[in-house]
Design a protein around this motif. Structure first.
Motif, PDB file in Angstrom:
ATOM      1  N   LEU A   1       0.826  -1.205   0.000  1.00 59.09           N
ATOM      2  CA  LEU A   1       0.000   0.000   0.000  1.00 59.09           C
ATOM      3  C   LEU A   1       0.865   1.261   0.000  1.00 59.09           C
ATOM      4  N   LYS A   2       2.043   1.194   0.619  1.00 59.87           N
ATOM      5  CA  LYS A   2       2.983   2.315   0.528  1.00 59.87           C
ATOM      6  C   LYS A   2       3.455   2.502  -0.910  1.00 59.87           C
ATOM      7  N   ALA A   3       3.676   1.375  -1.599  1.00 60.06           N
ATOM      8  CA  ALA A   3       4.076   1.449  -3.006  1.00 60.06           C
ATOM      9  C   ALA A   3       2.950   2.040  -3.850  1.00 60.06           C
ATOM     10  N   ALA A   4       1.723   1.620  -3.567  1.00 65.25           N
ATOM     11  CA  ALA A   4       0.566   2.161  -4.295  1.00 65.25           C
ATOM     12  C   ALA A   4       0.445   3.660  -4.073  1.00 65.25           C
ATOM     13  N   GLU A   5       0.680   4.094  -2.842  1.00 65.81           N
ATOM     14  CA  GLU A   5       0.606   5.520  -2.524  1.00 65.81           C
ATOM     15  C   GLU A   5       1.679   6.302  -3.276  1.00 65.81           C
ATOM     16  N   ALA A   6       2.848   5.715  -3.431  1.00 63.49           N
ATOM     17  CA  ALA A   6       3.925   6.371  -4.177  1.00 63.49           C
ATOM     18  C   ALA A   6       3.539   6.563  -5.639  1.00 63.49           C
ATOM     19  N   VAL A   7       2.884   5.552  -6.220  1.00 69.14           N
ATOM     20  CA  VAL A   7       2.431   5.653  -7.616  1.00 69.14           C
ATOM     21  C   VAL A   7       1.351   6.726  -7.744  1.00 69.14           C
ATOM     22  N   LYS A   8       0.427   6.738  -6.800  1.00 64.70           N
ATOM     23  CA  LYS A   8      -0.636   7.757  -6.826  1.00 64.70           C
ATOM     24  C   LYS A   8      -0.064   9.161  -6.637  1.00 64.70           C
ATOM     25  N   ARG A   9       0.888   9.275  -5.720  1.00 59.88           N
ATOM     26  CA  ARG A   9       1.501  10.568  -5.437  1.00 59.88           C
ATOM     27  C   ARG A   9       2.214  11.122  -6.664  1.00 59.88           C
ATOM     28  N   ALA A  10       2.721  10.202  -7.506  1.00 60.82           N
ATOM     29  CA  ALA A  10       3.387  10.624  -8.746  1.00 60.82           C
ATOM     30  C   ALA A  10       2.379  11.009  -9.827  1.00 60.82           C
ATOM     31  N   GLY A  11       1.090  10.820  -9.533  1.00 60.71           N
ATOM     32  CA  GLY A  11       0.042  11.267 -10.454  1.00 60.71           C
ATOM     33  C   GLY A  11      -0.542  10.193 -11.345  1.00 60.71           C
ATOM     34  N   TYR A  12      -0.350   8.908 -10.989  1.00 54.89           N
ATOM     35  CA  TYR A  12      -0.807   7.823 -11.849  1.00 54.89           C
ATOM     36  C   TYR A  12      -1.940   7.018 -11.209  1.00 54.89           C
ATOM     37  N   GLN A  13      -2.659   6.298 -12.061  1.00 52.92           N
ATOM     38  CA  GLN A  13      -3.808   5.498 -11.650  1.00 52.92           C
ATOM     39  C   GLN A  13      -3.360   4.095 -11.228  1.00 52.92           C
TER      40      GLN A  13
END
Length: 209
Positions: free
Chosen positions: A132-144
């Motif tokens: 979930l931390k990895a998912a948050e990093a992807v979202k924070r970078a602006g991706y779906q």
């Protein structure tokens, strides 16, 4: 024999899955456990590796058909993500646990484009914290982020709640209940030991106490 059952058989026979008769293992989350699944070992067994890849590909097609990028969660999810991405002929990236401290200081390695749908792959899910931390990093970078796949899930209520809070879904190839049932069939174990393993699963945070 189903593909899932065949994978479990291989995990047991290759001792990738270990049940302790006495004592316990300790997870990174602090949970004391009578079982340990060292899924990093799966890449050393060609048949197991291929069967897991096939099972994960089936999950992508069934649950996340809109996926355009496969992302491996460092470090255990990286090789499996590479195998799945290759099978699906899709781009692949990987997500570090934290940004690197030099160069571009990237946390995501590889190329994701604005309209991409990213599917994360990890080896196992206990509480879901690392993925979930990895998912948050992807979202924070602006991706779906579409969701998460794993080879194995312990099926803890903590994970279910954490994924719900994050607004994400996940699908494992194998669950703890699947594994325990097949392990009991394959190696045999007394009823009181099965009951102990089941009680751990119901309340893992307090089991060792």
């Amino acid at each position: 024999m189903t593909l899932q059952t065949e994978i479990i058989k291989q995990l047991i026979d290759e001792q990738i899955v270990k049940f302790k008769e006495e004592g316990h293992f300790t997870f990174a989350s602090g949970i004391h456990s009578p079982i340990y699944t060292d899924l990093r070992q799966t890449i050393s067994y060609p048949k197991t590796r291929k069967d897991i890849t096939k099972a994960l590909v089936e999950l992508v097609k069934a649950y996340y058909p809109e996926t355009t990028v496969i992302a491996g969660v460092a470090t255990a999810g990286i090789p499996q993500a590479a195998l799945v991405a290759d099978e699906l002929n899709m781009p692949m990236v990987y997500v570090r646990s934290k940004p690197k401290d030099h160069g571009t200081k990237s946390q995501i390695e590889g190329v994701i484009r604005e309209k991409d749908h990213v599917l994360l792959i990890d080896d196992l899910i206990s509480t879901g914290g690392s993925v979930l931390k990895a998912a948050e990093a992807v979202k924070r970078a602006g991706y779906q982020v579409n969701g998460v796949l794993s080879i194995f899930s312990y099926g803890f209520p903590d994970a279910k709640q954490n994924f719900e809070d994050a607004g994400l879904t996940f699908q494992p190839v194998i669950t703890y209940s699947d594994l325990l049932a097949r392990y009991q069939e394959r190696v045999g174990m007394p009823a009181d030991k099965v009951a102990s393993y089941q009680s751990w699963h119901e309340d893992p945070w307090h089991w060792a106490k």
